[in-house]
Scaffold this motif. Sequence first.
Motif, mmCIF file in Angstrom:
data_model
loop_
_atom_site.group_PDB
_atom_site.id
_atom_site.type_symbol
_atom_site.label_atom_id
_atom_site.label_comp_id
_atom_site.label_asym_id
_atom_site.label_seq_id
_atom_site.Cartn_x
_atom_site.Cartn_y
_atom_site.Cartn_z
ATOM 1 N N LEU C 60 -16.574 -7.119 8.579
ATOM 2 C CA LEU C 60 -16.852 -5.871 9.407
ATOM 3 C C LEU C 60 -16.326 -4.805 8.556
ATOM 4 C CD1 LEU C 60 -16.256 -7.014 13.155
ATOM 5 C CD2 LEU C 60 -18.583 -5.950 12.021
ATOM 6 N N HIS C 61 -14.980 -5.033 8.115
ATOM 7 C CA HIS C 61 -14.424 -3.887 7.238
ATOM 8 C C HIS C 61 -15.056 -3.425 6.022
ATOM 9 C CE1 HIS C 61 -10.095 -2.658 5.765
ATOM 10 N NE2 HIS C 61 -10.931 -2.282 4.795
ATOM 11 N N ASN C 62 -15.386 -4.577 5.510
ATOM 12 C CA ASN C 62 -16.170 -4.027 4.108
ATOM 13 C C ASN C 62 -17.625 -3.708 4.578
ATOM 14 O OD1 ASN C 62 -14.191 -5.182 2.375
ATOM 15 N ND2 ASN C 62 -15.039 -7.243 2.507
ATOM 16 N N MET C 63 -18.423 -4.242 5.435
ATOM 17 C CA MET C 63 -19.691 -3.757 5.834
ATOM 18 C C MET C 63 -19.589 -2.372 6.294
ATOM 19 S SD MET C 63 -22.542 -5.244 8.177
ATOM 20 C CE MET C 63 -21.765 -4.928 9.784
ATOM 21 N N PHE C 64 -18.766 -2.004 7.275
ATOM 22 C CA PHE C 64 -18.689 -0.547 7.846
ATOM 23 C C PHE C 64 -18.235 0.553 6.574
ATOM 24 C CE2 PHE C 64 -18.813 -1.944 12.062
ATOM 25 C CZ PHE C 64 -19.331 -1.032 12.589
ATOM 26 N N HIS C 65 -17.665 -0.106 5.521
ATOM 27 C CA HIS C 65 -17.233 0.907 4.301
ATOM 28 C C HIS C 65 -18.558 1.396 3.727
ATOM 29 C CE1 HIS C 65 -13.745 1.902 2.023
ATOM 30 N NE2 HIS C 65 -14.613 2.122 1.021
ATOM 31 N N THR C 66 -19.608 0.660 3.682
ATOM 32 C CA THR C 66 -20.844 1.290 3.034
ATOM 33 C C THR C 66 -21.718 1.811 4.283
ATOM 34 O OG1 THR C 66 -21.951 -0.799 3.378
ATOM 35 C CG2 THR C 66 -20.806 -0.705 1.392
ATOM 36 N N VAL C 67 -21.409 1.571 5.463
ATOM 37 C CA VAL C 67 -22.158 2.145 6.397
ATOM 38 C C VAL C 67 -21.937 3.701 6.356
ATOM 39 C CG1 VAL C 67 -22.307 2.694 9.031
ATOM 40 C CG2 VAL C 67 -22.337 0.320 8.007
ATOM 41 N N GLN C 68 -23.068 4.569 6.606
ATOM 42 C CA GLN C 68 -23.088 5.914 6.483
ATOM 43 C C GLN C 68 -23.058 6.551 8.016
ATOM 44 O OE1 GLN C 68 -26.084 5.733 3.837
ATOM 45 N NE2 GLN C 68 -24.752 6.769 1.998
ATOM 46 N N ARG C 69 -23.847 5.899 8.874
ATOM 47 C CA ARG C 69 -23.926 6.266 10.462
ATOM 48 C C ARG C 69 -24.371 5.348 11.348
ATOM 49 N NH1 ARG C 69 -29.531 8.281 10.503
ATOM 50 N NH2 ARG C 69 -30.387 7.577 8.585
ATOM 51 N N VAL C 70 -24.174 5.478 12.621
ATOM 52 C CA VAL C 70 -24.390 4.742 13.606
ATOM 53 C C VAL C 70 -25.257 5.282 14.780
ATOM 54 C CG1 VAL C 70 -22.325 3.231 13.193
ATOM 55 C CG2 VAL C 70 -22.123 5.179 14.680
ATOM 56 N N ASP C 71 -26.075 4.457 15.366
ATOM 57 C CA ASP C 71 -26.546 5.120 16.510
ATOM 58 C C ASP C 71 -26.406 4.432 17.704
ATOM 59 O OD1 ASP C 71 -28.147 3.101 16.134
ATOM 60 O OD2 ASP C 71 -29.947 4.047 15.772
ATOM 61 N N GLY C 72 -27.078 4.637 18.836
ATOM 62 C CA GLY C 72 -26.843 3.954 20.061
ATOM 63 C C GLY C 72 -27.128 2.431 20.133
ATOM 64 N N ARG C 73 -28.093 1.797 19.299
ATOM 65 C CA ARG C 73 -28.640 0.667 18.942
ATOM 66 C C ARG C 73 -27.321 -0.017 18.109
ATOM 67 N NH1 ARG C 73 -34.290 -0.553 19.808
ATOM 68 N NH2 ARG C 73 -34.034 -2.253 18.233
ATOM 69 N N VAL C 74 -27.162 0.588 17.262
ATOM 70 C CA VAL C 74 -25.806 -0.214 16.443
ATOM 71 C C VAL C 74 -24.677 -0.318 17.217
ATOM 72 C CG1 VAL C 74 -24.131 0.326 14.429
ATOM 73 C CG2 VAL C 74 -26.832 0.891 14.213
ATOM 74 N N LEU C 75 -24.079 0.762 18.248
ATOM 75 C CA LEU C 75 -23.092 0.627 19.023
ATOM 76 C C LEU C 75 -23.254 -0.609 20.151
ATOM 77 C CD1 LEU C 75 -22.365 4.156 20.450
ATOM 78 C CD2 LEU C 75 -21.296 2.897 18.643
ATOM 79 N N TRP C 76 -24.283 -0.939 20.467
ATOM 80 C CA TRP C 76 -24.749 -2.069 21.381
ATOM 81 C C TRP C 76 -24.754 -3.378 20.478
ATOM 82 C CZ3 TRP C 76 -23.147 -2.492 25.905
ATOM 83 C CH2 TRP C 76 -23.199 -1.415 26.765
ATOM 84 N N ALA C 77 -25.286 -3.441 19.170
ATOM 85 C CA ALA C 77 -25.429 -4.550 18.393
ATOM 86 C C ALA C 77 -23.939 -4.931 18.139
ATOM 87 C CB ALA C 77 -26.167 -4.248 17.127
ATOM 88 N N ASN C 78 -22.961 -3.966 17.963
ATOM 89 C CA ASN C 78 -21.672 -4.088 17.648
ATOM 90 C C ASN C 78 -21.004 -4.570 18.965
ATOM 91 O OD1 ASN C 78 -19.394 -4.182 15.761
ATOM 92 N ND2 ASN C 78 -18.699 -2.088 16.762
ATOM 93 N N LEU C 79 -21.247 -4.198 20.038
ATOM 94 C CA LEU C 79 -20.623 -4.407 21.216
ATOM 95 C C LEU C 79 -21.108 -6.181 21.596
ATOM 96 C CD1 LEU C 79 -20.634 -1.415 23.800
ATOM 97 C CD2 LEU C 79 -18.646 -2.766 22.788
ATOM 98 N N HIS C 80 -22.337 -6.213 21.198
ATOM 99 C CA HIS C 80 -22.801 -7.565 21.456
ATOM 100 C C HIS C 80 -21.986 -8.559 20.722
ATOM 101 C CE1 HIS C 80 -26.160 -10.703 20.502
ATOM 102 N NE2 HIS C 80 -25.742 -11.005 21.607
ATOM 103 N N LEU C 81 -21.709 -8.160 19.460
ATOM 104 C CA LEU C 81 -21.002 -9.284 18.492
ATOM 105 C C LEU C 81 -19.659 -9.426 18.992
ATOM 106 C CD1 LEU C 81 -20.282 -10.636 16.072
ATOM 107 C CD2 LEU C 81 -19.946 -8.733 14.640
#
Lengths: 191, 191, 191, 191
Positions: C60-81
């Motif tokens: 997650l640390h490495n992946m979020f490093h290359t992430v540029q933005r998040v939206d509501g769907r990503v927030l929930w996908a992350n909470l799901h994990l």
Amino acid sequence: MGKGRVEAFTDGVVAIIITIMVLELKVPHGEDFSALLPLWPIFLSYVLSFIYVGIYWNNLHNMFHTVQRVDGRVLWANLHLLFWLSLMPATTAFMGENHFAPVPVAVYGVGLALCAFAYYVLVVELRHLHGADTTFAKAVGRDRKGKISLAIYIAGVLLTFVSQWIGVALYVAVAMIWFVPDKRFERLIEK
Amino acid sequence: MGKGRVEAFTDGVVAIIITIMVLELKVPHGEDFSALLPLWPIFLSYVLSFIYVGIYWNNLHNMFHTVQRVDGRVLWANLHLLFWLSLMPATTAFMGENHFAPVPVAVYGVGLALCAFAYYVLVVELRHLHGADTTFAKAVGRDRKGKISLAIYIAGVLLTFVSQWIGVALYVAVAMIWFVPDKRFERLIEK
Amino acid sequence: MGKGRVEAFTDGVVAIIITIMVLELKVPHGEDFSALLPLWPIFLSYVLSFIYVGIYWNNLHNMFHTVQRVDGRVLWANLHLLFWLSLMPATTAFMGENHFAPVPVAVYGVGLALCAFAYYVLVVELRHLHGADTTFAKAVGRDRKGKISLAIYIAGVLLTFVSQWIGVALYVAVAMIWFVPDKRFERLIEK
Amino acid sequence: MGKGRVEAFTDGVVAIIITIMVLELKVPHGEDFSALLPLWPIFLSYVLSFIYVGIYWNNLHNMFHTVQRVDGRVLWANLHLLFWLSLMPATTAFMGENHFAPVPVAVYGVGLALCAFAYYVLVVELRHLHGADTTFAKAVGRDRKGKISLAIYIAGVLLTFVSQWIGVALYVAVAMIWFVPDKRFERLIEK
């Protein structure tokens, strides 16, 4: 040494303390209202301690705002305060589960007095580090409110053996004095 | 790879460990002072472990201050240290609840030795990553204090089977050596 | 929407999960080595889960490093994990306390598979948000390693009913594949 | 007064609440599937509460994004919300362990209503602090969704005494309304 990580660590520990107290609110085994009734003294102690931990968080928040640096002595004075704060869930449960019996009420008050003493030591160390002419020292002033609180806690512990409700009333009184965040720092921050 | 998130994660885990130990301080069932008496060995082990976790936090705080970058090996060396640190609440309770009996005291010392070993591995990995001529490597030096601590822990574990109080005394002695945050890093930071 | 707070919240939850597993390591009641012996299966499951949660944190640390933005769907996908990750202490204790009996080992594997599936959903949502030509999409690629892991977990769950040790061996194998943090992101970050 | 530390503290408490609920998922004593069966009502209540806490985190996340400053009243309104949120693990376990019996379902709904009321108070305090013409006040608008939710919770609590499944259905309905993060703030943030 930067104050940022000390603030973050302190916030983390305080967040855990305030939430961990919930764990003492054990789920009742029955399934009707009578199962909830025995919880009321635990619930009331939890409310009081929640307000106390909230007060400490607010005051630490405001105080660290005017702090410019920290050293090893401040780190340990801060950990010392966190130690006594982290005992609050245990003394809260002790008081609540024993329905505000005298000894648990006195022990709860001793816990509050030790937190107040540790906060005072932290203020002294920070004043020592910053010097007498700094924003910090001026914001703290003579810390009368802190000293009065400590005196009331000690009175509360002793008077608990006359009646525990005097002790509880005094602890509630101090919480009410501090409920409004420390004006000394607020005044300076708003300038 | 930035060190910021590693620092924040480490602080989070350490904050949880230091607070979770409180949960072992179970609320006594009685309501007078005699209910508190059996808690004293648990309370003392808690104080000792609180100081140890505080020392690790202080030293990690100071060490990461001179760290410039981290890689996968450092991340895992750090997690390895957090693993042994997070076992401390269990060994602390084991020692306290068994009133400092020899085997629990030895087990507590093995836990301390594993933390010290993991800290040493973390330092080696960081030195490997930064190179011999960096601020970091100079700050660490030969890490004599870390090696001496490890030797005393092992001595403490072994001597516990002569008398557990020798073991406890040696663990307290190491805590006192480290109580002052690591001067090697402080000296450099203050420059 | 900034990714900073999502990263911080995720780190907080992961830090709590990794530390809370310790609470399952209950203090033995005896005071000699025989009291520790029954702990070994719990200890081993704890080590395996600690490594798994560490792997997720690293990735997650490495992946979020290359992430540029998040939206509501990503927030929930992350909470799901985070939901499935936060069940890991329960499945870990279930497996350890039942000494690696077949059903608990299968349940543990189902938990791992659900985490892997949730991670895959999170990657899909992030790729959808960032588009096919971004640094993020290139770093992820076809996510073969994630899909293979999921397949091995399912195989592990099924083969547990032949012998639970095949299941455990497969879970350990996947942990070893991932132990090195995800090179796809590391390669890009280092560029 | 900066909003950063309030956000971080709030995130910390919410992260602990969402993870601590797992602790209620006690490990079954048997080692086959029949040991897991009695867990399903607890598991379902946990899923519902996880979604609720996730919704609060998302909405707080979005709301604080448009917030410009905080004062003492906002700090306490926020702590007041965190207090009721931190009771959710207890009401969740009460509902789950009693297999959705009427009184626990009603108590769970009262907990939801108190959270909704506390969120409403927080919004009122923030609107009071920011003034009617600010981005914040425009984003909040008349907060119809919040008021409707509160009304449905109260209806759910009352109708539970007709059938608890009406109560549960209404709580699930409100969760579904809020599952999508608060568009009022998202719309403004995206501008």
